[in-house]
Design a protein around this motif. Structure first.
Motif, PDB file in Angstrom:
ATOM      1  N   THR A  31       0.956  -1.250   0.114  1.00  0.00           N
ATOM      2  CA  THR A  31       0.018   0.101   0.036  1.00  0.00           C
ATOM      3  C   THR A  31       1.010   1.195  -0.006  1.00  0.00           C
ATOM      4  O   THR A  31       0.579   2.196  -0.809  1.00  0.00           O
ATOM      5  CB  THR A  31      -0.735   0.069   1.243  1.00  0.00           C
ATOM      6  N   LYS A  32       1.816   1.167   0.922  1.00  0.00           N
ATOM      7  CA  LYS A  32       2.689   2.470   0.777  1.00  0.00           C
ATOM      8  C   LYS A  32       3.537   2.752  -0.333  1.00  0.00           C
ATOM      9  O   LYS A  32       3.606   3.771  -0.581  1.00  0.00           O
ATOM     10  CB  LYS A  32       3.664   2.306   2.201  1.00  0.00           C
ATOM     11  N   LEU A  33       3.997   1.551  -0.965  1.00  0.00           N
ATOM     12  CA  LEU A  33       4.895   1.770  -2.317  1.00  0.00           C
ATOM     13  C   LEU A  33       3.645   2.280  -3.318  1.00  0.00           C
ATOM     14  O   LEU A  33       4.285   3.034  -4.084  1.00  0.00           O
ATOM     15  CB  LEU A  33       5.357   0.280  -2.585  1.00  0.00           C
ATOM     16  N   VAL A  34       2.755   1.667  -3.356  1.00  0.00           N
ATOM     17  CA  VAL A  34       1.774   2.064  -4.599  1.00  0.00           C
ATOM     18  C   VAL A  34       1.599   3.678  -4.336  1.00  0.00           C
ATOM     19  O   VAL A  34       1.180   4.332  -5.312  1.00  0.00           O
ATOM     20  CB  VAL A  34       0.564   1.311  -4.507  1.00  0.00           C
ATOM     21  N   ARG A  35       0.883   3.859  -3.108  1.00  0.00           N
ATOM     22  CA  ARG A  35       0.680   5.458  -2.848  1.00  0.00           C
ATOM     23  C   ARG A  35       1.725   6.326  -2.917  1.00  0.00           C
ATOM     24  O   ARG A  35       1.521   7.249  -3.648  1.00  0.00           O
ATOM     25  CB  ARG A  35       0.398   5.391  -1.384  1.00  0.00           C
ATOM     26  N   ARG A  36       3.030   5.940  -2.721  1.00  0.00           N
ATOM     27  CA  ARG A  36       4.367   6.614  -2.958  1.00  0.00           C
ATOM     28  C   ARG A  36       4.306   7.039  -4.403  1.00  0.00           C
ATOM     29  O   ARG A  36       4.637   8.109  -4.893  1.00  0.00           O
ATOM     30  CB  ARG A  36       5.573   6.078  -2.448  1.00  0.00           C
ATOM     31  N   TYR A  37       4.351   5.801  -5.330  1.00  0.00           N
ATOM     32  CA  TYR A  37       4.443   6.121  -6.829  1.00  0.00           C
ATOM     33  C   TYR A  37       3.310   6.945  -7.247  1.00  0.00           C
ATOM     34  O   TYR A  37       3.546   7.414  -7.934  1.00  0.00           O
ATOM     35  CB  TYR A  37       4.060   4.505  -7.239  1.00  0.00           C
ATOM     36  N   ALA A  38       2.085   6.711  -6.827  1.00  0.00           N
ATOM     37  CA  ALA A  38       0.850   7.415  -7.034  1.00  0.00           C
ATOM     38  C   ALA A  38       1.133   8.974  -6.965  1.00  0.00           C
ATOM     39  O   ALA A  38       1.006   9.746  -7.587  1.00  0.00           O
ATOM     40  CB  ALA A  38      -0.343   6.759  -6.734  1.00  0.00           C
ATOM     41  N   LYS A  39       1.639   9.063  -5.795  1.00  0.00           N
ATOM     42  CA  LYS A  39       1.876  10.582  -5.198  1.00  0.00           C
ATOM     43  C   LYS A  39       2.857  11.283  -6.245  1.00  0.00           C
ATOM     44  O   LYS A  39       2.883  12.458  -6.589  1.00  0.00           O
ATOM     45  CB  LYS A  39       2.258  10.641  -3.972  1.00  0.00           C
ATOM     46  N   SER A  40       3.966  10.484  -6.637  1.00  0.00           N
ATOM     47  CA  SER A  40       5.154  11.020  -7.420  1.00  0.00           C
ATOM     48  C   SER A  40       4.794  11.404  -8.599  1.00  0.00           C
ATOM     49  O   SER A  40       5.242  12.125  -9.409  1.00  0.00           O
ATOM     50  CB  SER A  40       6.127  10.242  -7.465  1.00  0.00           C
ATOM     51  N   ASN A  41       3.460  10.609  -9.274  1.00  0.00           N
ATOM     52  CA  ASN A  41       2.900  10.704 -10.591  1.00  0.00           C
ATOM     53  C   ASN A  41       1.762  11.456 -10.718  1.00  0.00           C
ATOM     54  O   ASN A  41       1.128  11.251 -11.705  1.00  0.00           O
ATOM     55  CB  ASN A  41       2.855   9.354 -11.265  1.00  0.00           C
ATOM     56  N   GLN A  42       1.230  11.947  -9.513  1.00  0.00           N
ATOM     57  CA  GLN A  42       0.099  12.784  -9.320  1.00  0.00           C
ATOM     58  C   GLN A  42      -1.197  12.050  -9.902  1.00  0.00           C
ATOM     59  O   GLN A  42      -1.916  12.443 -10.785  1.00  0.00           O
ATOM     60  CB  GLN A  42      -0.016  14.233 -10.164  1.00  0.00           C
ATOM     61  N   THR A  43      -1.187  10.862  -9.330  1.00  0.00           N
ATOM     62  CA  THR A  43      -2.244   9.748  -9.691  1.00  0.00           C
ATOM     63  C   THR A  43      -3.405  10.259  -8.916  1.00  0.00           C
ATOM     64  O   THR A  43      -3.229  10.500  -7.663  1.00  0.00           O
ATOM     65  CB  THR A  43      -1.848   8.277  -9.720  1.00  0.00           C
ATOM     66  N   LEU A  44      -4.951   9.745  -9.285  1.00  0.00           N
ATOM     67  CA  LEU A  44      -6.170  10.153  -8.669  1.00  0.00           C
ATOM     68  C   LEU A  44      -6.093   9.070  -7.485  1.00  0.00           C
ATOM     69  O   LEU A  44      -5.765   7.864  -7.805  1.00  0.00           O
ATOM     70  CB  LEU A  44      -7.112  10.190  -9.597  1.00  0.00           C
ATOM     71  N   GLU A  45      -6.779   9.508  -6.452  1.00  0.00           N
ATOM     72  CA  GLU A  45      -6.876   8.566  -5.338  1.00  0.00           C
ATOM     73  C   GLU A  45      -7.716   7.499  -5.741  1.00  0.00           C
ATOM     74  O   GLU A  45      -7.200   6.329  -5.330  1.00  0.00           O
ATOM     75  CB  GLU A  45      -7.741   9.376  -3.947  1.00  0.00           C
ATOM     76  N   HIS A  46      -8.775   7.586  -6.399  1.00  0.00           N
ATOM     77  CA  HIS A  46      -9.693   6.076  -6.693  1.00  0.00           C
ATOM     78  C   HIS A  46      -8.883   5.248  -7.596  1.00  0.00           C
ATOM     79  O   HIS A  46      -9.208   4.106  -7.639  1.00  0.00           O
ATOM     80  CB  HIS A  46     -11.014   6.743  -7.373  1.00  0.00           C
ATOM     81  N   ARG A  47      -8.108   5.649  -8.612  1.00  0.00           N
ATOM     82  CA  ARG A  47      -7.254   4.928  -9.130  1.00  0.00           C
ATOM     83  C   ARG A  47      -6.311   4.183  -8.281  1.00  0.00           C
ATOM     84  O   ARG A  47      -6.006   2.859  -8.668  1.00  0.00           O
ATOM     85  CB  ARG A  47      -6.351   5.639 -10.419  1.00  0.00           C
ATOM     86  N   THR A  48      -5.633   4.885  -7.462  1.00  0.00           N
ATOM     87  CA  THR A  48      -4.613   4.447  -6.689  1.00  0.00           C
ATOM     88  C   THR A  48      -5.149   3.261  -5.754  1.00  0.00           C
ATOM     89  O   THR A  48      -4.709   2.088  -5.607  1.00  0.00           O
ATOM     90  CB  THR A  48      -4.144   5.464  -5.612  1.00  0.00           C
ATOM     91  N   ASN A  49      -6.486   3.574  -5.153  1.00  0.00           N
ATOM     92  CA  ASN A  49      -7.212   2.692  -4.505  1.00  0.00           C
ATOM     93  C   ASN A  49      -7.439   1.212  -5.166  1.00  0.00           C
ATOM     94  O   ASN A  49      -7.359   0.124  -4.785  1.00  0.00           O
ATOM     95  CB  ASN A  49      -8.439   3.218  -3.785  1.00  0.00           C
ATOM     96  N   LEU A  50      -7.890   1.308  -6.415  1.00  0.00           N
ATOM     97  CA  LEU A  50      -8.151   0.388  -7.320  1.00  0.00           C
ATOM     98  C   LEU A  50      -6.862  -0.647  -7.335  1.00  0.00           C
ATOM     99  O   LEU A  50      -7.069  -1.860  -7.433  1.00  0.00           O
ATOM    100  CB  LEU A  50      -8.898   0.730  -8.647  1.00  0.00           C
ATOM    101  N   VAL A  51      -5.856  -0.119  -7.677  1.00  0.00           N
ATOM    102  CA  VAL A  51      -4.641  -0.870  -7.943  1.00  0.00           C
ATOM    103  C   VAL A  51      -4.249  -1.577  -6.527  1.00  0.00           C
ATOM    104  O   VAL A  51      -4.077  -2.745  -6.538  1.00  0.00           O
ATOM    105  CB  VAL A  51      -3.468  -0.034  -8.488  1.00  0.00           C
ATOM    106  N   ILE A  52      -4.481  -1.043  -5.645  1.00  0.00           N
ATOM    107  CA  ILE A  52      -4.314  -1.378  -4.256  1.00  0.00           C
ATOM    108  C   ILE A  52      -4.990  -2.683  -3.868  1.00  0.00           C
ATOM    109  O   ILE A  52      -4.680  -3.564  -3.480  1.00  0.00           O
ATOM    110  CB  ILE A  52      -4.302  -0.114  -2.945  1.00  0.00           C
TER     111      ILE A  52
END
Length: 178
Positions: A31-52
């Motif tokens: 979860t932390k790795l995906v969120r860190r990746y998403a934050k660095s690429n400015q990805t939307l929260e709902h997309r991040t949650n889906l991948v998690i």
């Protein structure tokens, strides 16, 4: 009676406990790795949650397989059960291959997408070329809006199959109509 059961299955109980702790650690780390990746690429929260969710599902499947092995289910029985489940799921999913294709494409677009929300793209399709702004990228579809205000829902798997150009500041001096 209870004491003999505990002694008889001590190794399995300890291994199950360790596996439970490992499950929690893997979920937290992933979860932390995906969120860190998403934050660095400015990805939307709902997309991040889906991948998690997809990653957690994969981790849980691995844990279930590990539990089956720990508790000593016969290898022959595991293969019979897995082949039966795989057959049923395979037949059911064969009819829904486009859903799986879109989910897989959504994950690929999440980790290595060449465009982001707000970009104007041109999809090079000889039968139906599209030039539109990306409004949202979902699990199954990308939501596009043309200069004329037309909303288009485009499947993720087709985005990976078609040639796409990212147009810089193309719609900036034009007015969108809602």
């Amino acid at each position: 009676m209870e004491i003999s059961l505990v002694h008889e299955y001590t190794r399995e109980l300890i291994a199950t406990g360790v596996l439970g702790i490992l499950l929690i650690i893997l979920r937290i780390i992933s979860t932390k790795l995906v969120r860190r990746y998403a934050k660095s690429n400015q990805t939307l929260e709902h997309r991040t949650n889906l991948v998690i969710k997809y990653i957690h599902l994969f981790i849980h499947i691995l844990v279930i397989v590990a539990l089956i092995i720990i508790w000593g289910v016969q290898t022959k029985d595991i293969f019979i059960a897995l082949s039966s489940i795989t057959t049923v799921v395979g037949v059911a999913m064969f009819a829904q291959w486009s859903i799986l294709s879109n989910i897989t494409s959504g994950i690929i677009l999440f980790f290595s997408f060449p465009f982001k929300i707000g970009d104007v793209i041109k999809i090079h399709d000889k039968d139906f070329p599209i030039e539109a702004e990306i409004e949202d990228i979902g699990a199954f579809h990308v939501f596009l809006k043309t200069i004329d205000g037309e909303k288009i829902i485009y499947p993720n798997n087709l985005l990976l199959q078609k040639g796409i150009s990212v147009l810089k500041n193309h719609f900036e001096n034009r007015e969108f109509v809602d």
